[in-house]
Design a protein around this motif. Structure first.
Motif, PDB file in Angstrom:
ATOM      1  N   ARG A   4       0.842  -1.194   0.000  1.00  0.00           N
ATOM      2  CA  ARG A   4       0.000   0.000   0.000  1.00  0.00           C
ATOM      3  C   ARG A   4       0.884   1.254   0.000  1.00  0.00           C
ATOM      4  N   PHE A   5       0.725   2.063  -1.017  1.00  0.00           N
ATOM      5  CA  PHE A   5       1.508   3.294  -1.184  1.00  0.00           C
ATOM      6  C   PHE A   5       0.601   4.496  -0.970  1.00  0.00           C
ATOM      7  N   VAL A   6       1.000   5.383  -0.060  1.00  0.00           N
ATOM      8  CA  VAL A   6       0.268   6.623   0.201  1.00  0.00           C
ATOM      9  C   VAL A   6       1.182   7.803  -0.098  1.00  0.00           C
ATOM     10  N   ALA A   7       0.688   8.733  -0.917  1.00  0.00           N
ATOM     11  CA  ALA A   7       1.448   9.932  -1.282  1.00  0.00           C
ATOM     12  C   ALA A   7       0.932  11.125  -0.487  1.00  0.00           C
ATOM     13  N   MET A   8       1.831  11.765   0.271  1.00  0.00           N
ATOM     14  CA  MET A   8       1.509  12.946   1.062  1.00  0.00           C
ATOM     15  C   MET A   8       2.195  14.163   0.462  1.00  0.00           C
ATOM     16  N   GLY A  15      -0.812  16.919  -8.218  1.00  0.00           N
ATOM     17  CA  GLY A  15      -0.706  16.827  -9.672  1.00  0.00           C
ATOM     18  C   GLY A  15      -1.326  17.982 -10.426  1.00  0.00           C
ATOM     19  N   ILE A  16      -1.033  19.209 -10.010  1.00  0.00           N
ATOM     20  CA  ILE A  16      -1.568  20.404 -10.656  1.00  0.00           C
ATOM     21  C   ILE A  16      -0.625  20.848 -11.765  1.00  0.00           C
ATOM     22  N   GLY A  17      -1.154  21.189 -12.943  1.00  0.00           N
ATOM     23  CA  GLY A  17      -0.283  21.672 -13.998  1.00  0.00           C
ATOM     24  C   GLY A  17      -0.909  21.590 -15.376  1.00  0.00           C
ATOM     25  N   ASP A  18      -0.103  21.898 -16.390  1.00  0.00           N
ATOM     26  CA  ASP A  18      -0.566  21.952 -17.776  1.00  0.00           C
ATOM     27  C   ASP A  18      -0.405  20.598 -18.461  1.00  0.00           C
ATOM     28  N   PRO A  24      -2.110  13.315 -20.544  1.00  0.00           N
ATOM     29  CA  PRO A  24      -2.906  13.824 -19.417  1.00  0.00           C
ATOM     30  C   PRO A  24      -2.005  14.285 -18.277  1.00  0.00           C
ATOM     31  N   CYS A  25      -2.392  15.369 -17.631  1.00  0.00           N
ATOM     32  CA  CYS A  25      -1.609  15.875 -16.506  1.00  0.00           C
ATOM     33  C   CYS A  25      -2.012  15.114 -15.253  1.00  0.00           C
ATOM     34  N   LEU A  26      -1.188  14.167 -14.887  1.00  0.00           N
ATOM     35  CA  LEU A  26      -1.427  13.330 -13.722  1.00  0.00           C
ATOM     36  C   LEU A  26      -0.247  13.449 -12.769  1.00  0.00           C
ATOM     37  N   SER A  27      -0.505  13.284 -11.505  1.00  0.00           N
ATOM     38  CA  SER A  27       0.544  13.389 -10.494  1.00  0.00           C
ATOM     39  C   SER A  27       1.718  12.469 -10.787  1.00  0.00           C
ATOM     40  N   TRP A  28       2.903  12.906 -10.384  1.00  0.00           N
ATOM     41  CA  TRP A  28       4.061  12.015 -10.476  1.00  0.00           C
ATOM     42  C   TRP A  28       3.776  10.722  -9.719  1.00  0.00           C
ATOM     43  N   ALA A  29       3.023  10.840  -8.607  1.00  0.00           N
ATOM     44  CA  ALA A  29       2.743   9.667  -7.777  1.00  0.00           C
ATOM     45  C   ALA A  29       1.907   8.647  -8.537  1.00  0.00           C
ATOM     46  N   TYR A  30       1.031   9.111  -9.414  1.00  0.00           N
ATOM     47  CA  TYR A  30       0.239   8.202 -10.246  1.00  0.00           C
ATOM     48  C   TYR A  30       1.159   7.397 -11.165  1.00  0.00           C
ATOM     49  N   HIS A  31       2.052   8.093 -11.871  1.00  0.00           N
ATOM     50  CA  HIS A  31       2.972   7.406 -12.790  1.00  0.00           C
ATOM     51  C   HIS A  31       3.896   6.469 -12.020  1.00  0.00           C
ATOM     52  N   ILE A  44      -1.614  -1.054  -3.754  1.00  0.00           N
ATOM     53  CA  ILE A  44      -2.744  -0.123  -3.725  1.00  0.00           C
ATOM     54  C   ILE A  44      -2.186   1.280  -3.554  1.00  0.00           C
ATOM     55  N   TYR A  45      -2.657   2.218  -4.374  1.00  0.00           N
ATOM     56  CA  TYR A  45      -2.139   3.601  -4.378  1.00  0.00           C
ATOM     57  C   TYR A  45      -3.223   4.569  -3.923  1.00  0.00           C
ATOM     58  N   THR A  46      -2.878   5.432  -2.969  1.00  0.00           N
ATOM     59  CA  THR A  46      -3.785   6.469  -2.499  1.00  0.00           C
ATOM     60  C   THR A  46      -3.025   7.787  -2.420  1.00  0.00           C
ATOM     61  N   ASN A  47      -3.572   8.822  -3.051  1.00  0.00           N
ATOM     62  CA  ASN A  47      -2.952  10.148  -3.037  1.00  0.00           C
ATOM     63  C   ASN A  47      -3.798  11.056  -2.151  1.00  0.00           C
TER      64      ASN A  47
END
Length: 209
Positions: A4-8, A15-18, A24-31, A44-47
């Motif tokens: 289980r990975f949690v991004a704080m 993941g805000i940006g252009d 698609p602009c997705l968080s680094w944590a998603y990738h 399991i990933y939770t941001n």
């Protein structure tokens, strides 16, 4: 391996940006999570990152939520808003950041972190203002390095990392990566975790990519 990975963190982890090049602009944590799910399908990933939050706000609103999810892998990136919002206090940051690391490590999790980059936005500000902010960011990064070494937490060295110097990886605001930049940041954080996986006793120090 991890389950289980949690991004704080703040907006950079949210993941805000252009969006550029149709990516698609997705968080680094998603990738990052997607990459590791190929190795660990059960991961399991939770941001839970929230844009605009300072380090103190991250501790107050995210730490308990993170621990309730019972992760075994956590990313903690903090401090940028302390400086950019004009609320920089070195001793307060050191206490808040250190408390989060200590509390999380008591649960046996693996933590990865990073320093902050030299934001392109600073190049558009008056020299005196940019100099003051850059000085505070330098102090912030030194504290991040020191606390990470103290607690044995590996981190990505983003200050002047090659991909951060390429303006094509940044959104127009000069503060947030764009969709390409987030993929590059994911790569840098992936290298940190690979270092842990490949080093039996766990590494200390930063990785620059």
């Amino acid at each position: 391996m991890w389950n289980r990975f949690v991004a704080m963190g703040d907006s950079v982890t949210e993941g805000i940006g252009d969006e550029v090049e149709g990516i698609p602009c997705l968080s680094w944590a998603y990738h990052f999570a997607k990459e590791w799910q190929e190795r660990c399908p059960e991961l399991i990933y939770t941001n839970i990152a929230i844009r605009g939050q300072t380090t103190a706000e991250i501790r107050r609103t995210q730490l308990g939520k993170c621990m309730a999810l019972r992760p075994d892998l956590v990313s903690l990136m903090a401090g940028g808003n302390d400086v950019l919002q004009g609320r920089w206090n070195a001793s307060a940051f050191e206490q808040e950041f250190g408390e989060m690391l200590s509390t999380l490590l008591q649960t046996g999790v693996t933590i990865i972190s990073s320093t902050v980059p030299d934001f392109p936005k600073l190049r558009t500000l008056p020299t005196s203002q940019a100099g003051q902010i850059r000085s505070q960011l330098t102090e912030l990064n030194q504290l991040i390095r020191e606390k990470c070494v103290e607690f044995g937490v590996p981190y990505a060295e983003l200050w002047h990392a090659p991909f951060t110097l390429n303006l094509e990886t940044w959104s127009r605001d000069g503060i947030h990566p764009n969709s390409v930049g987030y993929m590059a940041l994911a790569g840098a954080m992936n290298d940190v975790l690979l270092q842990i996986k490949n080093t039996p006793n766990g590494p200390l120090g930063g990785i620059s990519k």
